[in-house]
Design a protein around this motif. Structure first.
Motif, PDB file in Angstrom:
ATOM      1  N   GLU A  32       0.781  -1.279   0.096  1.00 37.36           N
ATOM      2  CA  GLU A  32       0.016  -0.074  -0.077  1.00 37.36           C
ATOM      3  C   GLU A  32       0.991   1.214   0.010  1.00 37.36           C
ATOM      4  O   GLU A  32       0.261   2.170  -0.153  1.00 37.36           O
ATOM      5  N   GLY A  33       2.335   1.365   0.446  1.00 33.61           N
ATOM      6  CA  GLY A  33       3.168   2.340   0.189  1.00 33.61           C
ATOM      7  C   GLY A  33       2.828   3.170   1.405  1.00 33.61           C
ATOM      8  O   GLY A  33       3.004   4.259   1.238  1.00 33.61           O
ATOM      9  N   LYS A  34       2.421   2.551   2.504  1.00 33.77           N
ATOM     10  CA  LYS A  34       2.080   3.319   3.739  1.00 33.77           C
ATOM     11  C   LYS A  34       3.480   3.430   4.797  1.00 33.77           C
ATOM     12  O   LYS A  34       3.299   2.540   5.628  1.00 33.77           O
ATOM     13  N   TYR A  35       4.260   4.316   4.576  1.00 38.30           N
ATOM     14  CA  TYR A  35       5.613   4.250   5.302  1.00 38.30           C
ATOM     15  C   TYR A  35       5.245   4.235   6.755  1.00 38.30           C
ATOM     16  O   TYR A  35       5.800   3.573   7.599  1.00 38.30           O
ATOM     17  N   GLY A  36       4.382   5.164   7.334  1.00 42.31           N
ATOM     18  CA  GLY A  36       4.201   5.325   8.760  1.00 42.31           C
ATOM     19  C   GLY A  36       3.791   3.856   9.189  1.00 42.31           C
ATOM     20  O   GLY A  36       4.382   3.561  10.615  1.00 42.31           O
ATOM     21  N   GLU A  37       3.021   3.315   8.829  1.00 39.96           N
ATOM     22  CA  GLU A  37       2.445   1.849   9.125  1.00 39.96           C
ATOM     23  C   GLU A  37       3.600   0.900   9.111  1.00 39.96           C
ATOM     24  O   GLU A  37       3.691   0.075   9.990  1.00 39.96           O
ATOM     25  N   PHE A  38       4.161   0.979   8.108  1.00 37.85           N
ATOM     26  CA  PHE A  38       5.440  -0.112   7.765  1.00 37.85           C
ATOM     27  C   PHE A  38       6.410   0.072   8.934  1.00 37.85           C
ATOM     28  O   PHE A  38       6.867  -1.077   9.082  1.00 37.85           O
ATOM     29  N   VAL A  39       6.789   1.201   9.319  1.00 38.24           N
ATOM     30  CA  VAL A  39       7.748   1.208  10.548  1.00 38.24           C
ATOM     31  C   VAL A  39       7.065   1.143  11.879  1.00 38.24           C
ATOM     32  O   VAL A  39       8.037   1.197  12.691  1.00 38.24           O
ATOM     33  N   SER A  40       5.829   0.819  12.018  1.00 37.95           N
ATOM     34  CA  SER A  40       5.227   1.103  13.301  1.00 37.95           C
ATOM     35  C   SER A  40       5.910   0.273  14.241  1.00 37.95           C
ATOM     36  O   SER A  40       5.571   0.528  15.379  1.00 37.95           O
ATOM     37  N   LYS A  41       6.282  -0.944  14.136  1.00 37.17           N
ATOM     38  CA  LYS A  41       6.614  -1.697  14.923  1.00 37.17           C
ATOM     39  C   LYS A  41       8.288  -2.018  14.845  1.00 37.17           C
ATOM     40  O   LYS A  41       8.765  -3.115  15.389  1.00 37.17           O
ATOM     41  N   PHE A  42       8.723  -1.205  14.256  1.00 36.16           N
ATOM     42  CA  PHE A  42      10.214  -1.349  14.281  1.00 36.16           C
ATOM     43  C   PHE A  42      10.945  -0.775  15.528  1.00 36.16           C
ATOM     44  O   PHE A  42      10.441   0.022  16.242  1.00 36.16           O
ATOM     45  N   ALA A  43      11.894  -1.415  15.948  1.00 32.77           N
ATOM     46  CA  ALA A  43      13.001  -0.880  16.981  1.00 32.77           C
ATOM     47  C   ALA A  43      13.317   0.587  16.680  1.00 32.77           C
ATOM     48  O   ALA A  43      13.343   0.999  15.745  1.00 32.77           O
ATOM     49  N   ARG A  44      13.490   1.259  17.834  1.00 35.73           N
ATOM     50  CA  ARG A  44      13.770   2.978  17.835  1.00 35.73           C
ATOM     51  C   ARG A  44      15.110   3.144  16.868  1.00 35.73           C
ATOM     52  O   ARG A  44      15.211   3.814  16.059  1.00 35.73           O
ATOM     53  N   SER A  45      16.122   2.122  17.083  1.00 39.41           N
ATOM     54  CA  SER A  45      17.172   2.405  16.270  1.00 39.41           C
ATOM     55  C   SER A  45      17.120   2.016  14.743  1.00 39.41           C
ATOM     56  O   SER A  45      17.897   2.722  14.056  1.00 39.41           O
ATOM     57  N   LEU A  46      16.203   1.238  14.596  1.00 37.15           N
ATOM     58  CA  LEU A  46      16.114   0.799  13.003  1.00 37.15           C
ATOM     59  C   LEU A  46      15.273   2.026  12.629  1.00 37.15           C
ATOM     60  O   LEU A  46      15.458   2.314  11.464  1.00 37.15           O
ATOM     61  N   ALA A  47      14.097   2.465  13.024  1.00 38.05           N
ATOM     62  CA  ALA A  47      13.411   3.652  12.554  1.00 38.05           C
ATOM     63  C   ALA A  47      14.011   4.781  12.378  1.00 38.05           C
ATOM     64  O   ALA A  47      13.963   5.478  11.571  1.00 38.05           O
ATOM     65  N   LEU A  48      15.093   4.953  13.335  1.00 37.69           N
ATOM     66  CA  LEU A  48      16.067   6.032  13.112  1.00 37.69           C
ATOM     67  C   LEU A  48      16.755   5.973  12.052  1.00 37.69           C
ATOM     68  O   LEU A  48      17.220   7.056  11.373  1.00 37.69           O
ATOM     69  N   ALA A  49      17.496   4.953  11.740  1.00 40.60           N
ATOM     70  CA  ALA A  49      18.438   4.651  10.802  1.00 40.60           C
ATOM     71  C   ALA A  49      17.770   4.915   9.554  1.00 40.60           C
ATOM     72  O   ALA A  49      18.442   4.999   8.388  1.00 40.60           O
ATOM     73  N   MET A  50      16.489   4.619   9.217  1.00 39.40           N
ATOM     74  CA  MET A  50      15.808   4.356   8.134  1.00 39.40           C
ATOM     75  C   MET A  50      15.587   5.919   7.411  1.00 39.40           C
ATOM     76  O   MET A  50      15.020   6.580   8.367  1.00 39.40           O
ATOM     77  N   ASN A  51      15.854   6.143   6.250  1.00 41.60           N
ATOM     78  CA  ASN A  51      15.582   7.345   5.688  1.00 41.60           C
ATOM     79  C   ASN A  51      14.230   7.356   4.835  1.00 41.60           C
ATOM     80  O   ASN A  51      13.932   6.586   4.148  1.00 41.60           O
ATOM     81  N   GLN A  52      13.379   8.225   5.620  1.00 42.59           N
ATOM     82  CA  GLN A  52      11.783   8.189   4.822  1.00 42.59           C
ATOM     83  C   GLN A  52      11.874   8.549   3.694  1.00 42.59           C
ATOM     84  O   GLN A  52      10.948   7.907   2.937  1.00 42.59           O
TER      85      GLN A  52
END
Length: 120
Positions: A32-52
């Protein structure tokens, strides 16, 4: 489900009960291309490392990222340190062939979180 001190202590069945819904959600939100939902269960370190911007570009321009079949095959679990890697055979609804899906899980603040996710 209460968190043990280390996810590797869980049985395969317990790990799958946690991993399968997370993987299905990643497939859905990627398609669906839903970035916010895609990263919602990511660990903080992974979410911070990902470039939106980069992830949104991938969603917009990758046929595979937008055509993941919703019926992956579970392949197995690898335990290492404080994380487990759950492997799936993944297919596309538009591209022929098979890919290896990898989901790395562990605990963060007492909750199961995604520490890595990829398709090769």
């Amino acid at each position: 489900m209460l968190a043990s001190t280390n996810i590797v202590e869980r049985t395969d069945e317990e790990i799958r009960a946690m991993a399968d819904p997370l993987w299905r959600d990643l497939l859905k939100y990627s398609n669906e291309g839903k970035y916010g939902e895609f990263v919602s269960k990511f660990a903080r370190s992974l979410a911070l490392a990902m470039n939106q911007v980069a992830v949104n570009h991938q969603f917009a321009n990758s046929e595979l990222a937008r055509s993941l079949a919703d019926d992956p095959d579970y392949l197995g679990i690898i335990r290492r340190g404080e994380h487990v890697t759950v492997l799936y055979r993944q297919r596309s609804t538009r591209k022929p062939g098979e890919w290896l899906g990898r989901l790395v899980l562990g605990y963060e603040d007492g909750e199961v979180r995604i520490f890595a996710a990829s398709i090769f």
